[in-house]
Design a protein around this motif. Sequence first.
Motif, PDB file in Angstrom:
ATOM      1  N   ASN A 456       0.799  -1.210   0.000  1.00 58.94           N
ATOM      2  CA  ASN A 456       0.000   0.000   0.000  1.00 58.94           C
ATOM      3  C   ASN A 456       0.836   1.266   0.000  1.00 58.94           C
ATOM      4  O   ASN A 456       0.398   2.317   0.415  1.00 58.94           O
ATOM      5  CB  ASN A 456      -0.964   0.001   1.192  1.00 58.94           C
ATOM      6  N   ALA A 457       2.075   1.144  -0.467  1.00 61.75           N
ATOM      7  CA  ALA A 457       2.910   2.323  -0.540  1.00 61.75           C
ATOM      8  C   ALA A 457       2.408   3.233  -1.659  1.00 61.75           C
ATOM      9  O   ALA A 457       1.991   2.776  -2.710  1.00 61.75           O
ATOM     10  CB  ALA A 457       4.360   1.925  -0.794  1.00 61.75           C
ATOM     11  N   SER A 458       2.469   4.548  -1.421  1.00 63.75           N
ATOM     12  CA  SER A 458       2.066   5.480  -2.465  1.00 63.75           C
ATOM     13  C   SER A 458       3.212   5.653  -3.445  1.00 63.75           C
ATOM     14  O   SER A 458       4.380   5.461  -3.105  1.00 63.75           O
ATOM     15  CB  SER A 458       1.690   6.826  -1.842  1.00 63.75           C
ATOM     16  N   ASN A 459       2.849   6.024  -4.675  1.00 65.74           N
ATOM     17  CA  ASN A 459       3.845   6.172  -5.727  1.00 65.74           C
ATOM     18  C   ASN A 459       4.015   7.659  -6.010  1.00 65.74           C
ATOM     19  O   ASN A 459       3.215   8.263  -6.726  1.00 65.74           O
ATOM     20  CB  ASN A 459       3.392   5.420  -6.980  1.00 65.74           C
ATOM     21  N   PHE A 460       5.057   8.238  -5.447  1.00 63.64           N
ATOM     22  CA  PHE A 460       5.264   9.686  -5.512  1.00 63.64           C
ATOM     23  C   PHE A 460       6.178  10.041  -6.674  1.00 63.64           C
ATOM     24  O   PHE A 460       7.201   9.392  -6.915  1.00 63.64           O
ATOM     25  CB  PHE A 460       5.885  10.201  -4.212  1.00 63.64           C
ATOM     26  N   ASP A 466       3.367  18.384  -8.774  1.00 62.97           N
ATOM     27  CA  ASP A 466       3.359  19.774  -9.251  1.00 62.97           C
ATOM     28  C   ASP A 466       2.171  20.031 -10.176  1.00 62.97           C
ATOM     29  O   ASP A 466       1.493  21.064 -10.073  1.00 62.97           O
ATOM     30  CB  ASP A 466       4.664  20.082  -9.987  1.00 62.97           C
ATOM     31  N   LEU A 467       1.919  19.084 -11.084  1.00 62.56           N
ATOM     32  CA  LEU A 467       0.807  19.268 -12.015  1.00 62.56           C
ATOM     33  C   LEU A 467      -0.530  19.269 -11.281  1.00 62.56           C
ATOM     34  O   LEU A 467      -1.413  20.086 -11.569  1.00 62.56           O
ATOM     35  CB  LEU A 467       0.836  18.164 -13.077  1.00 62.56           C
ATOM     36  N   ASN A 468      -0.677  18.379 -10.299  1.00 63.91           N
ATOM     37  CA  ASN A 468      -1.927  18.342  -9.531  1.00 63.91           C
ATOM     38  C   ASN A 468      -2.139  19.633  -8.743  1.00 63.91           C
ATOM     39  O   ASN A 468      -3.267  20.134  -8.628  1.00 63.91           O
ATOM     40  CB  ASN A 468      -1.930  17.143  -8.589  1.00 63.91           C
ATOM     41  N   THR A 546       8.091  16.894 -19.294  1.00 68.67           N
ATOM     42  CA  THR A 546       8.597  15.595 -18.843  1.00 68.67           C
ATOM     43  C   THR A 546       7.507  14.528 -18.815  1.00 68.67           C
ATOM     44  O   THR A 546       7.708  13.399 -19.288  1.00 68.67           O
ATOM     45  CB  THR A 546       9.219  15.738 -17.438  1.00 68.67           C
ATOM     46  N   LEU A 547       6.353  14.860 -18.249  1.00 70.42           N
ATOM     47  CA  LEU A 547       5.293  13.862 -18.123  1.00 70.42           C
ATOM     48  C   LEU A 547       4.756  13.425 -19.481  1.00 70.42           C
ATOM     49  O   LEU A 547       4.272  12.295 -19.628  1.00 70.42           O
ATOM     50  CB  LEU A 547       4.150  14.410 -17.265  1.00 70.42           C
ATOM     51  N   ALA A 548       4.834  14.290 -20.479  1.00 71.88           N
ATOM     52  CA  ALA A 548       4.367  13.907 -21.810  1.00 71.88           C
ATOM     53  C   ALA A 548       5.255  12.809 -22.389  1.00 71.88           C
ATOM     54  O   ALA A 548       4.761  11.881 -23.041  1.00 71.88           O
ATOM     55  CB  ALA A 548       4.340  15.124 -22.729  1.00 71.88           C
ATOM     56  N   TYR A 549       6.569  12.914 -22.163  1.00 69.16           N
ATOM     57  CA  TYR A 549       7.462  11.843 -22.615  1.00 69.16           C
ATOM     58  C   TYR A 549       7.156  10.533 -21.875  1.00 69.16           C
ATOM     59  O   TYR A 549       7.142   9.452 -22.468  1.00 69.16           O
ATOM     60  CB  TYR A 549       8.926  12.227 -22.377  1.00 69.16           C
ATOM     61  N   PHE A 550       6.925  10.646 -20.562  1.00 67.32           N
ATOM     62  CA  PHE A 550       6.625   9.450 -19.762  1.00 67.32           C
ATOM     63  C   PHE A 550       5.331   8.795 -20.252  1.00 67.32           C
ATOM     64  O   PHE A 550       5.267   7.576 -20.447  1.00 67.32           O
ATOM     65  CB  PHE A 550       6.500   9.833 -18.285  1.00 67.32           C
ATOM     66  N   ALA A 551       4.316   9.626 -20.491  1.00 62.52           N
ATOM     67  CA  ALA A 551       3.034   9.094 -20.967  1.00 62.52           C
ATOM     68  C   ALA A 551       3.183   8.506 -22.364  1.00 62.52           C
ATOM     69  O   ALA A 551       2.575   7.473 -22.678  1.00 62.52           O
ATOM     70  CB  ALA A 551       1.972  10.191 -20.949  1.00 62.52           C
TER      71      ALA A 551
END
Length: 689
Positions: A456-460, A466-468, A546-551
Amino acid sequence: MKFIHSIRYIFLVALSLVSFLAGAQINTDQVVAIGRNAMYFEDYILSIQYFNQAIAAKPYLAEPYFFRAVAKLQLEDYSGAEADASLAIERNPFIVDAYQVRGIARQNLKDLEGAVADYDKGLEQLPESQPFLLNKAVALTELKRFDDASTTFEHLFRFYPNFDRGYIARAQMNIERGDTVAALADADKSISLSKTNADAFALRAAIKMQYNKEYEAALADFDSAIKLEPQYAPYFINRAFAKYSLDDYFGAMADYDYAVSLDPTNVVARFNRGLLLAQVRDNNKAIADFSFVIEMEPNNVMARYNRAELYAATRQYALAVADYDVVIDASPEMAGLYYARSECKRLSGDIAGGERDYNKSQALYRARKKRGAKGTGTPAADSANAADENPAGEGAPDDEEVKAMFQTLLTVEPETNEKPRYDNKTRGRIQDSNFRIDAAPMFFISYYYSLSDLNNASNFAREITDLNERKVLAAPLYLTNVSQSLSEEEISRHFNSINYYTGLISNNPGRSIDYFARAIDFFLVKNYDAALADLNRAISLSPDFTLAYFARANVRMSIHLASQACPAASSPQTGAALPDAGAMIAEKRALNDIREVISDLDEVISRSPQFIYAYYNKGCALYMMRDYTSSISAFSKAVELKRDLGEAYYNRGLSYFSLGNKALGTADLSKAGELGISPSYSVLKRMSR
């Protein structure tokens, strides 16, 4: 599963999937391909939505009906699957798999003759088809046509002499025809072919326990089945029965407790545990278990009887009478039941009612003696008739028979019954647990998250946070590696969101965040081509996003996985292998696909060196390329940044094993298990052989 949404959705245009895909120029090939993507990821409800659109646009095509039938089959909508398979066959009688799907649907609907006819139709075109032969043999077994089933099994083994599941199915046929010796031989054969098939061990254990009374041997086989499938409650229930038969009451209770922890709604586990608790006079807990069973199954007279006995023992006589009423309605000729109720009525103050029940019990007992019940050959009946008329206070006339009927431990029919199965690349994720061990999946961006009880560890990730915090999206984003099947409401919500962002983009096409947001919606409804186009646009507008590359790495991997399971050149009619040259081209293309995924993840890492999940996902991609040394390096970096990332230990352990490093592989899998990655222990068991 949890979904957090904001009030901004009020402003979404209330357009459905129909409006999104409507239009005379609908590209049905693309829509069907997206539906197949959804099926590959086991999102069957979503896939049906896409196939509906293809059918509405071109109702004369066979493929959309066929694939919709497959999706309905996975959802256990057997009537719907049969109807759709029939419509596919009407449009194209040469889709062989449609006969398989319809046969399976008919078999589950108990139209066994119809199922056999469909399997025969398929075998006319594919006479060596393993699925058709196996399913036909199982259907013939259900029809009690054992000679025909035996002939079909012989045909199956002529082509597939090492098909371990086939021997399990034939063992069940032999049990049905009363030949337990042959059944045991088939179970032995299955185990000799595959030591990793829990069903085979469970079946052999059931034969030894139920027919041969070899409880020690059965116990050993149940142990083996449990090591292979430690999360399957029925194995613990049946092992408890073996332990109980060996007078290991403590061990039996422990197994029932664990079965209940795995499956709290399992009626058999609750009932059996209630019986054991009653034996040790833990009456209140036993009552709780029987009450749960009755809540689940109000007409379960065995649970009613036992709860009545416990209510009587705890002086809750009115409650006992109410339960005895139900049991007597179901078995009105058992004298012992009236006697037991008479005692409860008398002790609750209903003297007249108690006397009536007592007299009724004696009348039934005398009538039974006159019918010549004595010497029937049943010990309970002979014992009951050996006494004279039963005076009050000495127990019920047929007390032993009543207890034998209502107080016997139950076993679970093992789900080793070889059920008809659809074996085709369009069906969900193609996994063979007997031969292949899959790595833990990649993490991806989603509006949904799921926390297991163990892990149940969160994935940070700072970029997600930042986006949220900027609150530029309609809902918070999460990182997860657990795919969720969407409900119809959630599907509709995402299509509304797609329309909303389409409106924003038409008014202001220069905002990369709008393309990114729409891409996430497209990704979640499995429209990967559209998601990829939007992410390409987002990156062209904001090269440091960055997140666009990850997605985009996730989208590219999803396109690759779906193409591997559902190649565009494939047809439901055939399962023919590509020629050698074609296979080489396909393999090269697959490697290029994964290299593009790695390229995107490298872009993420270059911009955000602390992005844990980019290293982890890169390790997953390298593992798929069989570059195990590089995957170990990537997983090691992920572990360095997050010491409790169990998935990274698990996948690194698999990489070590792939390189032959058993010591480091074992250490990593052990650590992964400690961190809640439960398949680790099953893998360790296999690797230790």
